[in-house]
Design an enzyme around this catalytic site. Sequence first.
Site, PDB file in Angstrom:
ATOM      1  N   GLU A  32       0.716  -1.096  -0.109  1.00  0.00           N
ATOM      2  CA  GLU A  32       0.073  -0.060  -0.222  1.00  0.00           C
ATOM      3  C   GLU A  32       0.897   1.414   0.023  1.00  0.00           C
ATOM      4  OE1 GLU A  32      -3.079   1.029   0.029  1.00  0.00           O
ATOM      5  OE2 GLU A  32      -2.210   2.985   0.260  1.00  0.00           O
ATOM      6  N   GLN A  33       0.456   2.088  -0.878  1.00  0.00           N
ATOM      7  CA  GLN A  33       1.577   3.352  -1.000  1.00  0.00           C
ATOM      8  C   GLN A  33       1.172   4.268   0.138  1.00  0.00           C
ATOM      9  OE1 GLN A  33      -0.174   5.988  -4.264  1.00  0.00           O
ATOM     10  NE2 GLN A  33      -2.043   6.454  -3.228  1.00  0.00           N
ATOM     11  N   ARG A 106     -16.662   4.847   5.592  1.00  0.00           N
ATOM     12  CA  ARG A 106     -15.562   4.221   5.039  1.00  0.00           C
ATOM     13  C   ARG A 106     -14.553   3.685   5.870  1.00  0.00           C
ATOM     14  NH1 ARG A 106     -10.508   4.456   2.305  1.00  0.00           N
ATOM     15  NH2 ARG A 106     -10.599   3.018   0.512  1.00  0.00           N
ATOM     16  N   TYR A 215     -27.482   9.622   3.922  1.00  0.00           N
ATOM     17  CA  TYR A 215     -27.889   8.826   4.755  1.00  0.00           C
ATOM     18  C   TYR A 215     -26.735   8.845   6.022  1.00  0.00           C
ATOM     19  CZ  TYR A 215     -23.814   6.724   2.147  1.00  0.00           C
ATOM     20  OH  TYR A 215     -22.383   6.720   1.533  1.00  0.00           O
ATOM     21  N   ASP A 293     -12.104  -0.481  -8.442  1.00  0.00           N
ATOM     22  CA  ASP A 293     -12.049   0.706  -9.332  1.00  0.00           C
ATOM     23  C   ASP A 293     -10.811   0.618 -10.382  1.00  0.00           C
ATOM     24  OD1 ASP A 293     -14.054   1.774  -7.826  1.00  0.00           O
ATOM     25  OD2 ASP A 293     -12.844   3.401  -6.769  1.00  0.00           O
TER      26      ASP A 293
HETATM   27  C1  LIG Z   1      -8.611   7.868   0.465  1.00  0.00           C
HETATM   28  C2  LIG Z   1     -10.151   7.311  -0.076  1.00  0.00           C
HETATM   29  C3  LIG Z   1     -11.127   7.888   0.547  1.00  0.00           C
HETATM   30  C4  LIG Z   1     -12.221   7.220  -0.191  1.00  0.00           C
HETATM   31  N1  LIG Z   1     -13.559   7.620   0.378  1.00  0.00           N
HETATM   32  C5  LIG Z   1     -14.741   7.288  -0.242  1.00  0.00           C
HETATM   33  C6  LIG Z   1     -16.037   7.615   0.280  1.00  0.00           C
HETATM   34  O1  LIG Z   1     -16.099   8.533   1.187  1.00  0.00           O
HETATM   35  N2  LIG Z   1     -17.061   7.047  -0.113  1.00  0.00           N
HETATM   36  C7  LIG Z   1     -16.986   6.253  -1.179  1.00  0.00           C
HETATM   37  O2  LIG Z   1     -18.257   5.820  -1.801  1.00  0.00           O
HETATM   38  N3  LIG Z   1     -15.851   5.825  -1.863  1.00  0.00           N
HETATM   39  C8  LIG Z   1     -14.704   6.348  -1.221  1.00  0.00           C
HETATM   40  N4  LIG Z   1     -13.426   5.925  -1.880  1.00  0.00           N
HETATM   41  C9  LIG Z   1     -13.414   4.939  -2.772  1.00  0.00           C
HETATM   42  C10 LIG Z   1     -13.956   3.463  -2.423  1.00  0.00           C
HETATM   43  O3  LIG Z   1     -13.257   3.247  -1.616  1.00  0.00           O
HETATM   44  C11 LIG Z   1     -13.716   2.772  -3.674  1.00  0.00           C
HETATM   45  O4  LIG Z   1     -14.474   3.275  -4.864  1.00  0.00           O
HETATM   46  C12 LIG Z   1     -14.438   1.488  -3.750  1.00  0.00           C
HETATM   47  O5  LIG Z   1     -14.299   0.899  -2.375  1.00  0.00           O
HETATM   48  C13 LIG Z   1     -13.512   0.391  -4.485  1.00  0.00           C
HETATM   49  O6  LIG Z   1     -12.382  -0.082  -3.702  1.00  0.00           O
HETATM   50  P1  LIG Z   1     -10.920  -0.429  -4.340  1.00  0.00           P
HETATM   51  O7  LIG Z   1     -10.317  -1.127  -3.364  1.00  0.00           O
HETATM   52  O8  LIG Z   1     -11.014  -0.526  -5.869  1.00  0.00           O
HETATM   53  O9  LIG Z   1     -10.232   1.224  -4.290  1.00  0.00           O
HETATM   54  P2  LIG Z   1      -9.834   2.080  -3.135  1.00  0.00           P
HETATM   55  O10 LIG Z   1     -10.669   1.652  -2.034  1.00  0.00           O
HETATM   56  O11 LIG Z   1      -9.777   3.322  -3.557  1.00  0.00           O
HETATM   57  O12 LIG Z   1      -8.483   1.565  -2.896  1.00  0.00           O
HETATM   58  C14 LIG Z   1      -7.251   1.609  -3.575  1.00  0.00           C
HETATM   59  C15 LIG Z   1      -5.837   1.592  -2.739  1.00  0.00           C
HETATM   60  O13 LIG Z   1      -4.862   1.463  -3.680  1.00  0.00           O
HETATM   61  C16 LIG Z   1      -3.814   2.295  -2.940  1.00  0.00           C
HETATM   62  N5  LIG Z   1      -2.986   2.698  -4.093  1.00  0.00           N
HETATM   63  C17 LIG Z   1      -2.763   3.575  -5.290  1.00  0.00           C
HETATM   64  N6  LIG Z   1      -2.015   3.373  -6.025  1.00  0.00           N
HETATM   65  C18 LIG Z   1      -0.981   2.776  -5.534  1.00  0.00           C
HETATM   66  C19 LIG Z   1       0.241   2.523  -5.823  1.00  0.00           C
HETATM   67  N7  LIG Z   1       0.709   2.677  -7.059  1.00  0.00           N
HETATM   68  N8  LIG Z   1       0.974   1.484  -4.959  1.00  0.00           N
HETATM   69  C20 LIG Z   1       0.377   1.093  -3.897  1.00  0.00           C
HETATM   70  N9  LIG Z   1      -0.883   1.274  -3.511  1.00  0.00           N
HETATM   71  C21 LIG Z   1      -1.688   2.126  -4.205  1.00  0.00           C
HETATM   72  C22 LIG Z   1      -4.505   3.702  -2.411  1.00  0.00           C
HETATM   73  O14 LIG Z   1      -4.097   4.214  -1.632  1.00  0.00           O
HETATM   74  C23 LIG Z   1      -5.662   2.706  -1.998  1.00  0.00           C
HETATM   75  O15 LIG Z   1      -5.377   2.524  -0.466  1.00  0.00           O
HETATM   76  C24 LIG Z   1     -12.271   6.374  -1.154  1.00  0.00           C
HETATM   77  C25 LIG Z   1     -11.165   5.945  -1.660  1.00  0.00           C
HETATM   78  C26 LIG Z   1      -9.903   6.283  -1.152  1.00  0.00           C
HETATM   79  C27 LIG Z   1      -8.732   5.779  -1.853  1.00  0.00           C
END
Ligand SMILES: Cc1cc2nc3c(=O)[nH]c(=O)nc-3n(C[C@H](O)[C@H](O)[C@H](O)COP(=O)(O)OP(=O)(O)OC[C@H]3O[C@@H](n4cnc5c(N)ncnc54)[C@H](O)[C@@H]3O)c2cc1C
Length: 401
Positions: A32-33, A106, A215, A293
């Site tokens: 994780e970054q 979250r 909500y 995402d």
């Molecule tokens: C800081 C933050 C706050 C959020 N707040 C909300 C919210 O309030 N409401 C909502 O609906 N959704 C929010 N989201 C988005 C939501 O979590 C995602 O849309 C959804 O849960 C899909 O999850 P995911 O694991 O694909 O992506 P995410 O939950 O976005 O996780 C991606 C992770 O990858 C890490 N990352 C990115 N690039 C790198 C790299 N090069 N090397 C290592 N690690 C990396 C990021 O730091 C993050 O922890 C937020 C995301 C983040 C990162």
Amino acid sequence: MTQHVAIIGAGIGGLAAALALLRRGIDVDVYEQATDLKEVGAGIQTTPNGSRVLLELGLGDELQRHATFSKGKDTYLWNTGQKRPFMPLGEQSVDSYGAPYVTFHRADLHGMLLRAVLQAKPGAVHLGRQLDALSQDGHGVRMRFVDGTEATAPLMVGADGIHSRVRQILLGPDKPEFTGCMAWRGLIPAEAIQGAIDLVGGSMWLGPTAHIVTYPVRQGKLLNFIGMVDQDNWLIESWNAAGTTEECLADFAGWHPHVQLMVRNITIPYKWALMVRAPLERWTEGRITLLGDACHSTLPFLSQGANMALEDGLILARCLQAYGDDPGHALRNYESLRRPRTANITRSSAEQVRRVHNPELADPAGAQRYIEREWGQQQVEERYRWIYGYDARTVELESAA
Ligand SMILES: Cc1cc2nc3c(=O)[nH]c(=O)nc-3n(C[C@H](O)[C@H](O)[C@H](O)COP(=O)(O)OP(=O)(O)OC[C@H]3O[C@@H](n4cnc5c(N)ncnc54)[C@H](O)[C@@H]3O)c2cc1C
């Protein structure tokens, strides 16, 4: 069988995948970054298809402790505040789908996944490791991080979110298109709006060129606010770009006094440009795949971002368990199962904007017709059943990907 998987990104999807893999006896390391996982974000909705995954991962008690169980959702007209129920939740969601529809801060959802991963494998999450470059051969994947360190693993999953570096390396630069719509997001302390605003149910305020979703989270101590507005002067897609209360009030000028009250009490109003990406035609290459995402970011209109990421994590783990002797096949299989559903959801979410911002809402007679046509409980139930009814625990794994 595959013994070890590296995951880039300890967000909702990366941690769900890590936990699902560890529960199946497959070792993981998550990179994780962020240098520390502090409390970020606002509200997130877990619909029955996502809650089902949390229950399967053994997080039922944590869900009871940290989730907020709303009684239902109502539509409100932007100018008169006229209210009408459109989605019963609570017990009815469990009766209809076998899993609850809940809301979280979250940080609470993220925290419960993180604790469970660390309990299953202490030291699984490596912080301060921002992926920079990667390469693969017939034996495995080599990852290089911005801090100069390296790691290897037989398989790798890019769960690094909307601006995914892994996607960029595999598939080239991203081409998001601006929708002409931006979102205000923020949290409102309950004591500031108590008495005026419903803190036990969800709301959707509908207007001709904007709509608001609220909500409760943290058992009603906070109200989550998302206000989506047709406008073209904000183009940054970020979770932490702050705007001002005055700008947000200007976007809801003429709306009901309860809307003004909510906006005035948002602690920090964040701005997010709503961008749309065409569904990817593929997202797996050899020993590397994507999740969440990183491969199917979505507009927030159906609240499916986190839910799709949870589904991905469980299906990926099931595929690796079932076809672990041929990991390339397992990853292709995972992708072929997830691509059609996630493309349908992201497309449907993009189409939803015309349903929630509608010119008919400008005058009272049009508004009445529109609400009856689009937001009756039965129409809503029919529109959402295919999303909420999906069961990632039992969906059939195809053997020929
Ligand atoms: C800081 C933050 C706050 C959020 N707040 C909300 C919210 O309030 N409401 C909502 O609906 N959704 C929010 N989201 C988005 C939501 O979590 C995602 O849309 C959804 O849960 C899909 O999850 P995911 O694991 O694909 O992506 P995410 O939950 O976005 O996780 C991606 C992770 O990858 C890490 N990352 C990115 N690039 C790198 C790299 N090069 N090397 C290592 N690690 C990396 C990021 O730091 C993050 O922890 C937020 C995301 C983040 C990162």
